[in-house]
Write a protein that holds these residues in place. Sequence first.
Motif, PDB file in Angstrom:
ATOM      1  N   PRO A   1     -33.578  34.355  21.449  1.00  0.00           N
ATOM      2  CA  PRO A   1     -33.154  35.278  20.349  1.00  0.00           C
ATOM      3  C   PRO A   1     -31.718  36.025  20.409  1.00  0.00           C
ATOM      4  O   PRO A   1     -31.371  35.937  21.433  1.00  0.00           O
ATOM      5  N   LEU A   2     -31.347  36.338  19.455  1.00  0.00           N
ATOM      6  CA  LEU A   2     -29.995  37.218  19.462  1.00  0.00           C
ATOM      7  C   LEU A   2     -30.062  38.267  20.259  1.00  0.00           C
ATOM      8  O   LEU A   2     -29.188  38.940  20.764  1.00  0.00           O
ATOM      9  N   ARG A   3     -31.206  39.097  19.778  1.00  0.00           N
ATOM     10  CA  ARG A   3     -31.426  40.280  20.899  1.00  0.00           C
ATOM     11  C   ARG A   3     -32.910  40.515  21.114  1.00  0.00           C
ATOM     12  O   ARG A   3     -33.851  39.694  20.523  1.00  0.00           O
ATOM     13  N   THR A   4     -33.193  41.057  22.121  1.00  0.00           N
ATOM     14  CA  THR A   4     -34.769  41.305  22.530  1.00  0.00           C
ATOM     15  C   THR A   4     -35.591  42.215  21.627  1.00  0.00           C
ATOM     16  O   THR A   4     -35.271  43.260  21.186  1.00  0.00           O
ATOM     17  N   PHE A   5     -36.749  41.751  21.094  1.00  0.00           N
ATOM     18  CA  PHE A   5     -37.469  42.418  20.319  1.00  0.00           C
ATOM     19  C   PHE A   5     -38.160  43.575  21.260  1.00  0.00           C
ATOM     20  O   PHE A   5     -38.525  43.582  22.190  1.00  0.00           O
ATOM     21  N   THR A   6     -38.615  44.649  20.494  1.00  0.00           N
ATOM     22  CA  THR A   6     -39.084  45.541  20.899  1.00  0.00           C
ATOM     23  C   THR A   6     -40.485  45.823  20.350  1.00  0.00           C
ATOM     24  O   THR A   6     -40.861  45.881  19.251  1.00  0.00           O
ATOM     25  N   SER A   7     -41.655  45.913  21.187  1.00  0.00           N
ATOM     26  CA  SER A   7     -42.890  46.151  20.620  1.00  0.00           C
ATOM     27  C   SER A   7     -43.248  47.656  20.086  1.00  0.00           C
ATOM     28  O   SER A   7     -42.464  48.381  20.266  1.00  0.00           O
ATOM     29  N   SER A   8     -44.327  47.973  19.599  1.00  0.00           N
ATOM     30  CA  SER A   8     -44.634  49.239  19.080  1.00  0.00           C
ATOM     31  C   SER A   8     -44.805  50.219  19.941  1.00  0.00           C
ATOM     32  O   SER A   8     -44.546  51.457  19.564  1.00  0.00           O
ATOM     33  N   ASP A   9     -44.961  49.916  21.050  1.00  0.00           N
ATOM     34  CA  ASP A   9     -44.906  50.826  22.321  1.00  0.00           C
ATOM     35  C   ASP A   9     -43.520  51.122  22.870  1.00  0.00           C
ATOM     36  O   ASP A   9     -43.642  52.084  23.983  1.00  0.00           O
ATOM     37  N   GLY A  10     -42.684  50.712  22.400  1.00  0.00           N
ATOM     38  CA  GLY A  10     -41.365  50.833  23.148  1.00  0.00           C
ATOM     39  C   GLY A  10     -41.035  49.998  24.181  1.00  0.00           C
ATOM     40  O   GLY A  10     -39.791  50.133  24.505  1.00  0.00           O
ATOM     41  N   GLU A  11     -41.829  49.154  24.680  1.00  0.00           N
ATOM     42  CA  GLU A  11     -41.486  48.179  25.754  1.00  0.00           C
ATOM     43  C   GLU A  11     -41.024  46.914  25.037  1.00  0.00           C
ATOM     44  O   GLU A  11     -41.634  46.423  24.170  1.00  0.00           O
ATOM     45  N   PRO A  12     -40.083  46.270  25.915  1.00  0.00           N
ATOM     46  CA  PRO A  12     -39.817  44.906  25.387  1.00  0.00           C
ATOM     47  C   PRO A  12     -40.769  43.941  25.477  1.00  0.00           C
ATOM     48  O   PRO A  12     -41.602  44.005  26.338  1.00  0.00           O
ATOM     49  N   SER A  13     -40.941  42.950  24.410  1.00  0.00           N
ATOM     50  CA  SER A  13     -41.914  42.182  24.177  1.00  0.00           C
ATOM     51  C   SER A  13     -41.717  40.792  25.132  1.00  0.00           C
ATOM     52  O   SER A  13     -42.584  39.989  25.460  1.00  0.00           O
TER      53      SER A  13
ATOM     54  N   GLU B   1     -54.895  40.236  11.566  1.00  0.00           N
ATOM     55  CA  GLU B   1     -54.961  40.773  12.948  1.00  0.00           C
ATOM     56  C   GLU B   1     -53.691  39.998  13.809  1.00  0.00           C
ATOM     57  O   GLU B   1     -53.388  40.883  14.639  1.00  0.00           O
ATOM     58  N   ILE B   2     -53.588  38.906  13.618  1.00  0.00           N
ATOM     59  CA  ILE B   2     -52.472  37.994  14.210  1.00  0.00           C
ATOM     60  C   ILE B   2     -50.954  38.860  13.792  1.00  0.00           C
ATOM     61  O   ILE B   2     -50.213  39.184  14.604  1.00  0.00           O
ATOM     62  N   VAL B   3     -50.846  39.167  12.541  1.00  0.00           N
ATOM     63  CA  VAL B   3     -49.571  39.710  12.169  1.00  0.00           C
ATOM     64  C   VAL B   3     -49.340  41.065  12.873  1.00  0.00           C
ATOM     65  O   VAL B   3     -48.391  41.526  13.505  1.00  0.00           O
ATOM     66  N   GLN B   4     -50.471  41.852  12.996  1.00  0.00           N
ATOM     67  CA  GLN B   4     -50.434  43.238  13.776  1.00  0.00           C
ATOM     68  C   GLN B   4     -50.101  43.013  14.991  1.00  0.00           C
ATOM     69  O   GLN B   4     -49.456  44.129  15.525  1.00  0.00           O
ATOM     70  N   GLU B   5     -50.312  42.062  15.577  1.00  0.00           N
ATOM     71  CA  GLU B   5     -49.731  41.979  17.031  1.00  0.00           C
ATOM     72  C   GLU B   5     -48.695  41.196  17.409  1.00  0.00           C
ATOM     73  O   GLU B   5     -48.151  41.025  18.400  1.00  0.00           O
ATOM     74  N   LEU B   6     -47.973  40.663  16.256  1.00  0.00           N
ATOM     75  CA  LEU B   6     -46.546  40.251  16.530  1.00  0.00           C
ATOM     76  C   LEU B   6     -45.525  41.466  16.852  1.00  0.00           C
ATOM     77  O   LEU B   6     -45.751  42.615  16.558  1.00  0.00           O
ATOM     78  N   PRO B   7     -44.386  41.077  17.440  1.00  0.00           N
ATOM     79  CA  PRO B   7     -43.595  41.943  17.884  1.00  0.00           C
ATOM     80  C   PRO B   7     -43.025  43.043  16.665  1.00  0.00           C
ATOM     81  O   PRO B   7     -43.159  42.662  15.734  1.00  0.00           O
ATOM     82  N   ALA B   8     -42.548  44.215  17.113  1.00  0.00           N
ATOM     83  CA  ALA B   8     -42.439  45.262  15.943  1.00  0.00           C
ATOM     84  C   ALA B   8     -41.192  44.647  15.241  1.00  0.00           C
ATOM     85  O   ALA B   8     -40.513  44.019  15.620  1.00  0.00           O
ATOM     86  N   GLY B   9     -41.232  45.008  13.802  1.00  0.00           N
ATOM     87  CA  GLY B   9     -40.329  44.412  12.827  1.00  0.00           C
ATOM     88  C   GLY B   9     -40.856  43.291  12.036  1.00  0.00           C
ATOM     89  O   GLY B   9     -40.425  43.207  10.683  1.00  0.00           O
ATOM     90  N   LEU B  10     -41.409  42.399  12.478  1.00  0.00           N
ATOM     91  CA  LEU B  10     -41.901  41.222  11.862  1.00  0.00           C
ATOM     92  C   LEU B  10     -42.889  41.580  10.776  1.00  0.00           C
ATOM     93  O   LEU B  10     -42.989  41.004   9.858  1.00  0.00           O
ATOM     94  N   ASP B  11     -44.076  42.414  11.172  1.00  0.00           N
ATOM     95  CA  ASP B  11     -44.631  42.887  10.119  1.00  0.00           C
ATOM     96  C   ASP B  11     -44.157  43.536   8.995  1.00  0.00           C
ATOM     97  O   ASP B  11     -44.855  43.440   7.799  1.00  0.00           O
ATOM     98  N   GLU B  12     -43.003  43.899   8.714  1.00  0.00           N
ATOM     99  CA  GLU B  12     -42.389  44.448   7.588  1.00  0.00           C
ATOM    100  C   GLU B  12     -42.399  43.471   6.582  1.00  0.00           C
ATOM    101  O   GLU B  12     -42.425  43.618   5.771  1.00  0.00           O
ATOM    102  N   PHE B  13     -42.248  42.241   7.074  1.00  0.00           N
ATOM    103  CA  PHE B  13     -41.733  41.158   5.996  1.00  0.00           C
ATOM    104  C   PHE B  13     -42.922  40.602   5.492  1.00  0.00           C
ATOM    105  O   PHE B  13     -43.049  39.523   4.880  1.00  0.00           O
ATOM    106  N   ALA B  14     -44.479  40.933   5.854  1.00  0.00           N
ATOM    107  CA  ALA B  14     -45.486  40.664   5.295  1.00  0.00           C
ATOM    108  C   ALA B  14     -45.692  41.278   3.959  1.00  0.00           C
ATOM    109  O   ALA B  14     -46.458  41.068   3.286  1.00  0.00           O
TER     110      ALA B  14
END
Length: 484
Positions: free
Chosen positions: A289-301, A187-200
């Motif tokens: 961070p080197l650049r801003t993360f983007t959440s799954s809904d397209g809004e900056p996290s 559940e925590i992994v799914q709530e992380l910023p977009a792109g992070l869950d790919e490395f799980a």
Amino acid sequence: MFRENYEHQQEKLFSPVKDLPAGPKKKLRNHWSTHFYEHVFTQIDERTFGRLYHGGYSRPNKPVNELVSLEIIKHLLGLSDKQLEHAYLFDFRVRNALGKETLGDNICAKTFTNFRQRLMEYEEETGRDLLHEVFQDHRSYLQDEFEIDASTQRMDSTFIEANVKQLSRIDLIAKVVHNFLDDLVREIVQELPAGLDEFADTENLELSYELEPGEAGSTMETLIEHAVWLIDAFEAEENYAELESFAHLQQVLDEQCYRIPELEDDRREHGEDDDNDHPGDGESPGWEPLRTFTSSDGEPSHEQATDEPAQPDEDGPEHDRVGLKEPEEISSGSIQNPHDVDATHRRKGGESYCGYKANVAETCDAENPFRLITTVRVDTNNTVDGDLLAEDVQELPEETGLTDLLVDGGYMHKEVEACCGDHGITQHFTGLTGQPPPAEKLSLAEAEWDEHRMVACPAGHATIRAAIHAREWSYLRTNGQRVL
């Protein structure tokens, strides 16, 4: 419950050994397994290992002399644990080495791992390596039994390759990120910023084989962003910050990257501290961070930690807080693979090695019936040979009678040489240290020497001998001059 093993002392009335013809019986008497039983198995003091087991009433232990012997046989024959299990059950050579004449005993691979775990835990608690003590006992027994002259020994080191995959920098950072994400609840992994869950997902770990040449730089930046964000988001959460995978994540980032002076922390400035925040919520509290993360809904996290948005330039983002170290800046003791954090990197002779170094000494007197290994030390492969020798300087003369030690130039160390002299050890060096001389230049090693005097120049020139009379030498010394 600990119980000593005396079963091997009771001869069987009927056994396959007694049914062997005279020829095979003679061969068996000269077989290595028989010598192993007489000079190794029977010399193991099981009582030393009694403290590894519970003192109360319980099921008796698997015989310790069998388990210790099986550990030796495993490496003697190069067996895996599964092969060792089958050898114990069906290989008559192994059973003969353990003093067994028949089949019928059972064992499982888990028995080996449980025994090793007990040994490791005991060593961590007390500092005593019981297997090394077995080695020392057998060394003394064999030296006395066969009258081994150990006054002259030779010592050398060798590399031991770690049984782990050598990872590129990209794969290493991806691996430690993956390991930490794997320790988090889904559940925590799914709530992380977009792109992070790919490395799980384990399928994304061998990045260096999948990337195009131009993608390596941006992928490395993304991985560093993920690592920095995870550290900042979870370092205050004890349940996660105490995980081994989190420690590896921090260590790899410290070893592979450097921190640029931090900017003002918006969260601390505005006093934001919500105890009800879920781990991973909100922006990173420390590193930029080197650049801003983007959440799954397209809004900056989260937003940049400045009043004005950063304007990128040709050199990259203006407010990066982390940079990648150059390869030559990374220590050879840095993590090479999170599955074996003690393995280190070393280059020698143009070759790369990842793992450990074994330092071994053995007797080398021609009159001895065989060569006896007198010491074995294992350390990281970036350890200096002289440091490994220093650990045995006191023990070897006292326990084995060492007086003359043959070593190569890698063991040249002033402090170790002095310590050897204090304990009656004379070192004999068989090689020189340093880089090989350039091909276009002559080396002093090519000259012909008579002790300290050059008698033949490698370039063919006549040698010149300078002589200083005693009166002149006395005058020069009195006036503080130095003569070369």
